[in-house]
Design an enzyme around this catalytic site. Structure first.
Site, PDB file in Angstrom:
ATOM      1  N   CYS A 246       9.898  -3.677   1.200  1.00 28.85           N
ATOM      2  CA  CYS A 246       9.267  -4.933   1.778  1.00 28.85           C
ATOM      3  C   CYS A 246       9.923  -4.807   2.840  1.00 28.85           C
ATOM      4  O   CYS A 246      10.326  -4.130   3.866  1.00 28.85           O
ATOM      5  CB  CYS A 246       8.748  -5.762   0.775  1.00 28.85           C
ATOM      6  N   HIS A 331       6.418  -2.836  -3.354  1.00 29.87           N
ATOM      7  CA  HIS A 331       7.589  -2.926  -4.496  1.00 29.87           C
ATOM      8  C   HIS A 331       7.551  -2.391  -6.044  1.00 29.87           C
ATOM      9  O   HIS A 331       7.079  -2.646  -6.927  1.00 29.87           O
ATOM     10  CB  HIS A 331       7.073  -5.108  -4.565  1.00 29.87           C
ATOM     11  N   GLU A 333       9.599  -2.620  -8.159  1.00 31.01           N
ATOM     12  CA  GLU A 333      10.152  -3.107  -9.212  1.00 31.01           C
ATOM     13  C   GLU A 333       9.036  -3.788 -10.172  1.00 31.01           C
ATOM     14  O   GLU A 333       8.573  -4.488 -10.793  1.00 31.01           O
ATOM     15  CB  GLU A 333      11.455  -4.118  -8.708  1.00 31.01           C
TER      16      GLU A 333
END
Length: 365
Positions: A246, A331, A333
């Site tokens: 990001c 992202h 995660e």
């Protein structure tokens, strides 16, 4: 109590106040997630923003201890169509209203979020204000138009000191620009010995930690507002395997000589399709960013585009093969969102292993 959401273009939305009864300014953005409002609230990348949830019912499963992505929320306001103050979930320990009150964050419900989202998509993100004041609309709009939004978000959300999450595997220095806990979870569950450092860490301080790899985290705001970080990344590029996420992706691009630009209304939600160019496979990704790398700035930097957003064609991934570095705009995660892209952490560790093997072979020659 009546609350008002005022936009800099003169739009006024009248609704019901919940959370803290206070006045707050910020950039008004929207998130398309159906669930995950707790993770959205606690994502440091929203620092300084007033977040509008497009899904109409928010708060119905409450707030729990385990789903925070930071130790506290940093958003400046929360806008919903319908706020549920009687949550039903066995994990719930408090309500959305209680969380916002605890951190002095104003909320407003009863807003036509569909209209608001369409306006942002058409005109772009706008400065906004949540207030319970009865002052004339013209007066509030005038003050809002003259207001300057913050530009020091990264310094507000980054850790102030170095700390570690010990492991028995590869040592990864995680540069915290506003890192979500999900990134640390993905590294530690792979056994990494993680050292988290502040955003203003120097190249020499990183070298003293003797990392096997470096991960540049997500974070809020314009990447050009942290020039010191760009300089540090440029100094260490090529010395260690590097993975950017990001804001970390944007800083990696700037450090490599590319450029970034502000998007009209950004990407925020857990349902954004991204195409991986090498395989042709499409992943559904979690995203939260208002800036992107300019495609016409890539030439001559040594960077290659690896991923593209299917909704608007913007760059979602980069790599520099010679410098053992890569990054993604989304992202991996998740939290909230799909975990389809978790394999990128494995690719990062594979890069660390191959780099170690190459260095070991070079020493024996």
């Amino acid at each position: 109590m009546k609350a008002r959401l005022i936009l800099e273009d003169g739009t006024e939305c009248i609704g019901t106040a919940f959370g803290a009864v206070t006045e707050s300014l910020g950039e008004v953005v929207f998130n398309t997630g159906l669930t995950g409002y707790q993770e959205v609230l606690s994502d440091p990348s929203y620092c300084g923003q007033i977040v509008t949830m497009t899904y109409p019912l928010i708060g119905n499963y409450g707030i729990n201890r385990d789903d925070f992505e930071a130790v506290r929320p940093f958003i400046h306001g929360f806008v919903v169509r319908e706020h549920c103050d009687l949550p039903s979930n066995w994990r719930s320990t408090s309500t959305l209203d209680e969380l916002l009150k605890a951190y002095e964050i104003p909320g407003i419900s009863g807003v036509d979020t569909r209209m608001l989202t369409r306006k942002i998509r058409h005109f772009g993100t706008l400065k906004g204000m949540i207030t319970t004041s009865d002052a004339p609309l013209e007066e509030l709009v005038a003050s809002l138009q003259q207001a300057t939004l913050m530009t020091d978000q990264v310094s507000r959300v980054s850790t102030k000191s170095v700390f570690s999450a010990p492991g028995t595997g590869h040592r990864v220095v995680l540069v915290d620009y506003g890192s979500k806990h999900g990134i640390l979870r993905e590294l530690t569950k792979r056994g990494c010995d993680v050292v988290v450092v502040p955003y203003n860490v120097t190249a020499e301080e990183i070298r003293r930690l003797q990392p096997d790899g470096i991960l540049l985290s997500n974070g809020p705001g314009d990447p050009k507002d942290v020039p010191q970080s760009i300089q540090t990344i440029a100094q260490i590029l090529g010395e260690y395997p590097l993975f950017g996420i990001c804001l970390g992706h944007q800083l990696f691009a700037l450090a490599s000589g590319a450029d970034t630009e502000k998007l009209k209304f950004g990407h925020r939600g857990g349902n954004h399709p991204v195409k991986e160019l090498t395989t042709g496979r499409t992943y559904i990704t979690s995203q939260n960013h208002g800036y992107a790398v300019k495609e016409d700035s890539i030439a001559g930097t040594g960077l290659e585009v690896t991923h593209l957003a299917l909704n608007d064609g913007t760059i979602e991934g980069l790599r520099d093969v010679k410098k053992q570095a890569f990054s993604v705009q989304y992202h991996p995660e998740a939290a909230p969102g799909p975990y389809d892209s978790g394999y990128l952490f494995d690719q990062f560790l594979d890069m660390i292993v191959s780099t170690k093997e190459e260095k070991s072979y070079a020493k024996t020659r």
